[in-house]
Design an enzyme around this catalytic site. Sequence first.
Site, PDB file in Angstrom:
ATOM      1  N   GLY A 254     -55.891 -14.261  12.559  1.00 27.48           N
ATOM      2  CA  GLY A 254     -55.311 -13.184  11.754  1.00 27.48           C
ATOM      3  C   GLY A 254     -54.048 -13.656  11.065  1.00 27.48           C
ATOM      4  O   GLY A 254     -53.350 -14.547  11.559  1.00 27.48           O
ATOM      5  N   LYS A 255     -53.789 -13.061   9.900  1.00 24.19           N
ATOM      6  CA  LYS A 255     -52.604 -13.454   9.147  1.00 24.19           C
ATOM      7  C   LYS A 255     -52.137 -12.291   8.294  1.00 24.19           C
ATOM      8  O   LYS A 255     -52.942 -11.514   7.784  1.00 24.19           O
ATOM      9  CB  LYS A 255     -52.926 -14.666   8.257  1.00 24.19           C
ATOM     10  CG  LYS A 255     -51.714 -15.336   7.639  1.00 24.19           C
ATOM     11  CD  LYS A 255     -52.123 -16.615   6.938  1.00 24.19           C
ATOM     12  CE  LYS A 255     -50.921 -17.378   6.409  1.00 24.19           C
ATOM     13  NZ  LYS A 255     -51.316 -18.644   5.747  1.00 24.19           N
ATOM     14  N   GLY A 256     -50.832 -12.124   8.142  1.00 19.94           N
ATOM     15  CA  GLY A 256     -50.290 -11.045   7.325  1.00 19.94           C
ATOM     16  C   GLY A 256     -48.824 -11.303   7.032  1.00 19.94           C
ATOM     17  O   GLY A 256     -48.294 -12.388   7.298  1.00 19.94           O
TER      18      GLY A 256
ATOM     19  N   TYR B  45     -46.365 -10.128   8.543  1.00 18.35           N
ATOM     20  CA  TYR B  45     -45.637 -10.244   9.803  1.00 18.35           C
ATOM     21  C   TYR B  45     -45.622 -11.687  10.317  1.00 18.35           C
ATOM     22  O   TYR B  45     -44.720 -12.111  11.032  1.00 18.35           O
ATOM     23  CB  TYR B  45     -46.297  -9.361  10.870  1.00 18.35           C
ATOM     24  CG  TYR B  45     -47.731  -9.744  11.154  1.00 18.35           C
ATOM     25  CD1 TYR B  45     -48.046 -10.736  12.080  1.00 18.35           C
ATOM     26  CD2 TYR B  45     -48.774  -9.133  10.473  1.00 18.35           C
ATOM     27  CE1 TYR B  45     -49.363 -11.105  12.323  1.00 18.35           C
ATOM     28  CE2 TYR B  45     -50.086  -9.484  10.709  1.00 18.35           C
ATOM     29  CZ  TYR B  45     -50.377 -10.475  11.637  1.00 18.35           C
ATOM     30  OH  TYR B  45     -51.684 -10.843  11.875  1.00 18.35           O
ATOM     31  N   GLY B  46     -46.670 -12.472  10.000  1.00 18.39           N
ATOM     32  CA  GLY B  46     -46.846 -13.798  10.562  1.00 18.39           C
ATOM     33  C   GLY B  46     -48.326 -14.073  10.768  1.00 18.39           C
ATOM     34  O   GLY B  46     -49.130 -13.850   9.854  1.00 18.39           O
ATOM     35  N   LYS B  47     -48.719 -14.469  11.988  1.00 14.34           N
ATOM     36  CA  LYS B  47     -50.126 -14.756  12.242  1.00 14.34           C
ATOM     37  C   LYS B  47     -50.481 -14.486  13.703  1.00 14.34           C
ATOM     38  O   LYS B  47     -49.606 -14.343  14.563  1.00 14.34           O
ATOM     39  CB  LYS B  47     -50.441 -16.208  11.879  1.00 14.34           C
ATOM     40  CG  LYS B  47     -49.568 -17.243  12.567  1.00 14.34           C
ATOM     41  CD  LYS B  47     -49.771 -18.625  11.961  1.00 14.34           C
ATOM     42  CE  LYS B  47     -48.796 -19.628  12.564  1.00 14.34           C
ATOM     43  NZ  LYS B  47     -48.931 -20.980  11.961  1.00 14.34           N
ATOM     44  N   VAL B  48     -51.789 -14.403  13.954  1.00 12.65           N
ATOM     45  CA  VAL B  48     -52.306 -14.253  15.302  1.00 12.65           C
ATOM     46  C   VAL B  48     -53.175 -15.464  15.605  1.00 12.65           C
ATOM     47  O   VAL B  48     -54.069 -15.816  14.821  1.00 12.65           O
ATOM     48  CB  VAL B  48     -53.123 -12.956  15.469  1.00 12.65           C
ATOM     49  CG1 VAL B  48     -53.685 -12.867  16.893  1.00 12.65           C
ATOM     50  CG2 VAL B  48     -52.265 -11.732  15.163  1.00 12.65           C
TER      51      VAL B  48
ATOM     52  N   LYS C 248     -49.514 -13.372  19.112  1.00 16.62           N
ATOM     53  CA  LYS C 248     -48.932 -12.910  17.858  1.00 16.62           C
ATOM     54  C   LYS C 248     -47.647 -13.688  17.630  1.00 16.62           C
ATOM     55  O   LYS C 248     -46.734 -13.670  18.470  1.00 16.62           O
ATOM     56  CB  LYS C 248     -48.660 -11.405  17.897  1.00 16.62           C
ATOM     57  CG  LYS C 248     -48.270 -10.843  16.532  1.00 16.62           C
ATOM     58  CD  LYS C 248     -48.420  -9.330  16.472  1.00 16.62           C
ATOM     59  CE  LYS C 248     -48.197  -8.812  15.056  1.00 16.62           C
ATOM     60  NZ  LYS C 248     -48.393  -7.351  14.957  1.00 16.62           N
TER      61      LYS C 248
ATOM     62  N   ASP D 206     -48.991   3.141  10.798  1.00 15.01           N
ATOM     63  CA  ASP D 206     -49.750   2.149  10.032  1.00 15.01           C
ATOM     64  C   ASP D 206     -51.238   2.247  10.370  1.00 15.01           C
ATOM     65  O   ASP D 206     -51.895   1.233  10.598  1.00 15.01           O
ATOM     66  CB  ASP D 206     -49.219   0.740  10.318  1.00 15.01           C
ATOM     67  CG  ASP D 206     -49.582  -0.267   9.233  1.00 15.01           C
ATOM     68  OD1 ASP D 206     -49.974   0.161   8.131  1.00 15.01           O
ATOM     69  OD2 ASP D 206     -49.479  -1.483   9.497  1.00 15.01           O
TER      70      ASP D 206
END
Length: 317
Positions: free
Chosen positions: A39-41, A43-46, A61, A153
């Site tokens: 995952g990526k956004g 905020y950063g990544k998972v 996370k 959210d």
Amino acid sequence: MIELGLTDGSLIDELMELTAQSLSCLEIQEHFNIIEEIGKGKYGKVLFVTHRFRGTPMALKVMPKVSTKLQGFLREYCISLHLSCHPCIVGIIGIAFQSEEHYCFAQELINGKDLFAVIQPKVGIPETSVKRCVLQIASALEFVHSQGLVHRDVKPENILLLDHHCYQVKLADFGLAQKRGSLIQFVTGTLPYMAPELCTVALLEGQKEVTAPPLSVEPSLDTWAFGVVIFCLLTGYFPWEHCMDSDDFYIEFADWCRKEERSYAEQDIPALWRRFSTDAMEMFGKFFDLDAEKRCLVGEVKVYSGKSWLKMLHSDE
């Protein structure tokens, strides 16, 4: 589980203080094997990782310090940890640390996709699957709200699938979650999930300040977003781009909502909404009440779960 009511709103603050005092300094690759990025956004990544010594698989996370405030990291971790006992909320393992460049915490590994990935554009997903999903998310949000918190959210990207047929889902990502009654000075930009009262404090492109008074964070913000999620799951598209006067689709629906006696005759309902049954339109009318104080609670969806939502049902699995 200690209940976090409005009279006990200091619990999260106490958890944050304790976590800050015990936050270890570790380098990720010294203690974890990185399998892949899942995952990526913003905020950063998972990362999908395994513990080097125990072999335990988990999702890590990872948030860069250059774009993440320590207080924001602690708030997300402690709220997530506090809520993770609910079966429809992603579990937190209880590992939080900082590296030289990142803040990190571990959560249960969910191998499935998020809900957004399975929505067929302009079609959605089968109504039976929609109902299974929304009943679980309603249960999760009811628990969040019972603890004096608001998710802020709610969207398909933050609803994770544990299987391919939407039998089990979990609410994730509490990065924007806040205590009920917190004040929002402004938000940047607008999204289809944002309630009209939240759009009033949106800082739009070219603007330097927001003239509207600060907005109190209330569960009604989640109710509105939850309603948009239901619409998207059933149709495969958004009902509007944003809840502002510049959006014709929103204004058309808002005008229908403002009528003292709403007509459910097909010719009187906005075009985008004509596929829905009268029961579904009644439900949406409660979820999208323009007066936030009159807006229903998310649990109201249970009242309508046994009724048809679409006039012409999609084919089921």
